[in-house]
Design an enzyme around this catalytic site. Structure first.
Site, PDB file in Angstrom:
ATOM      1  N   HIS A  44       0.793  -1.219   0.000  1.00  0.00           N
ATOM      2  CA  HIS A  44       0.000   0.000   0.000  1.00  0.00           C
ATOM      3  C   HIS A  44       0.833   1.281   0.000  1.00  0.00           C
ATOM      4  O   HIS A  44       0.265   2.379  -0.022  1.00  0.00           O
ATOM      5  CB  HIS A  44      -0.942   0.014   1.208  1.00  0.00           C
ATOM      6  N   ARG A  69       6.005  -6.520   3.322  1.00  0.00           N
ATOM      7  CA  ARG A  69       4.741  -6.953   2.737  1.00  0.00           C
ATOM      8  C   ARG A  69       4.841  -6.700   1.246  1.00  0.00           C
ATOM      9  O   ARG A  69       4.930  -5.560   0.799  1.00  0.00           O
ATOM     10  CB  ARG A  69       3.550  -6.205   3.335  1.00  0.00           C
ATOM     11  N   ASP A  83      16.453 -11.334  -1.813  1.00  0.00           N
ATOM     12  CA  ASP A  83      17.803 -11.096  -2.322  1.00  0.00           C
ATOM     13  C   ASP A  83      18.372  -9.786  -1.793  1.00  0.00           C
ATOM     14  O   ASP A  83      19.590  -9.635  -1.646  1.00  0.00           O
ATOM     15  CB  ASP A  83      17.808 -11.069  -3.849  1.00  0.00           C
ATOM     16  N   GLU A 147      -7.340 -12.572   5.013  1.00  0.00           N
ATOM     17  CA  GLU A 147      -8.132 -11.338   4.986  1.00  0.00           C
ATOM     18  C   GLU A 147      -9.288 -11.406   3.991  1.00  0.00           C
ATOM     19  O   GLU A 147      -9.809 -10.368   3.574  1.00  0.00           O
ATOM     20  CB  GLU A 147      -7.225 -10.145   4.647  1.00  0.00           C
ATOM     21  N   ASP A 173      -9.347  -5.408   5.967  1.00  0.00           N
ATOM     22  CA  ASP A 173      -9.782  -6.073   4.743  1.00  0.00           C
ATOM     23  C   ASP A 173     -10.738  -7.216   5.036  1.00  0.00           C
ATOM     24  O   ASP A 173     -11.686  -7.459   4.285  1.00  0.00           O
ATOM     25  CB  ASP A 173      -8.574  -6.593   3.963  1.00  0.00           C
TER      26      ASP A 173
END
Length: 252
Positions: A44, A69, A83, A147, A173
């Site tokens: 987000h 996230r 990585d 969610e 959510d």
């Protein structure tokens, strides 16, 4: 650094922060407050891979574990973050056991998963690949978000997937997708949260929760939730700045 994944799956109660401000200085300030971990919000907030690596470095400068996230389920997005040196990932909108297994595969090297070997920061830019390969599968944390109605319906199968460490509940959510908003929807949302938590803990998974306020933590702890993200840096900045201005105006 203490083995972050081991602390999560113990499960040890942990308090972290979302980082939504896309700058390493903001991350370093948050890390200096000694949270148990930080989570960069690549879903987000406008945090791309290049900036994420700078933010990961800023957190680890203070010895604070950092996960990200990711925007979705794409293996390339997950591998890129790892990585760059992240200690784990939080994968949103996991609604089936197959999606959970795909997330496991994306975070693990063969023969457990399908993650590709690359000379990224985590592997010393190619100079420590054998050392990194020897420990990555056991050190990387995989948290998935429950969610959606599908996640609620399939929670037994999802919780049974080996390699998933934390099942993180996104109450916002989940409430929206269940049509359980506001005071009238609270009982339905709470029933869903309790079901996800009970099933996940019975399967040996740690359970996480987003809390807008730290005042919410004790109640969730009573349900067996141990992995907490307490707001985000932007919200904490706004709250502190607003409180400072309001207090100053009291002296006018």
């Amino acid at each position: 650094m203490t083995d972050f994944r081991s602390r999560c799956i113990a499960p040890e109660p942990l308090a972290g922060l979302f980082c939504a401000i896309p700058h390493p200085t903001a991350v370093e300030i948050c890390a200096a407050t000694a949270p148990d971990f930080l989570c960069l919000d690549g879903e987000h907030a406008p945090i791309g891979r290049e900036r994420a690596e700078e933010m990961i470095r800023a957190a680890q400068l203070h010895g604070v574990p950092v996960i990200m996230r990711v925007p979705g389920h794409l293996p390339d997005s997950i591998a890129g973050v790892l990585d760059s040196g992240a200690d784990g990932v939080l994968v949103p909108r996991v609604s089936t056991a197959d999606e959970a297994r795909a997330a496991v595969a994306a975070t693990r090297y063969p023969p457990v998963g399908v993650r590709g070997v690359g000379p990224g920061r985590a592997a010393g830019f190619g100079y420590r690949i054998p050392d990194y390969l020897a420990t990555a599968n056991s050190r990387i944390l995989l948290a998935i978000q429950a969610e959606t109605p599908g996640a609620l319906e399939n929670i037994e199968d999802i919780a049974a997937v080996e390699g998933v460490d934390v099942i993180f509940i996104g109450p916002g959510d989940l409430g929206v997708t269940l049509g359980a908003l506001g005071p009238e929807g609270r009982p339905r949302l709470m029933a869903a949260i309790k079901r996800i938590t009970k099933v996940s803990r019975a399967a040996g998974k740690a359970v996480g929760m987003f809390c807008a306020s730290p005042d919410e933590v004790p109640g969730w702890c009573e349900l067996g939730i141990t992995f907490f993200l307490i707001g985000n840096d932007a919200r904490h900045l706004a709250d502190a700045a607003g409180a400072a201005v309001a207090r100053a105006r009291e002296g006018f």
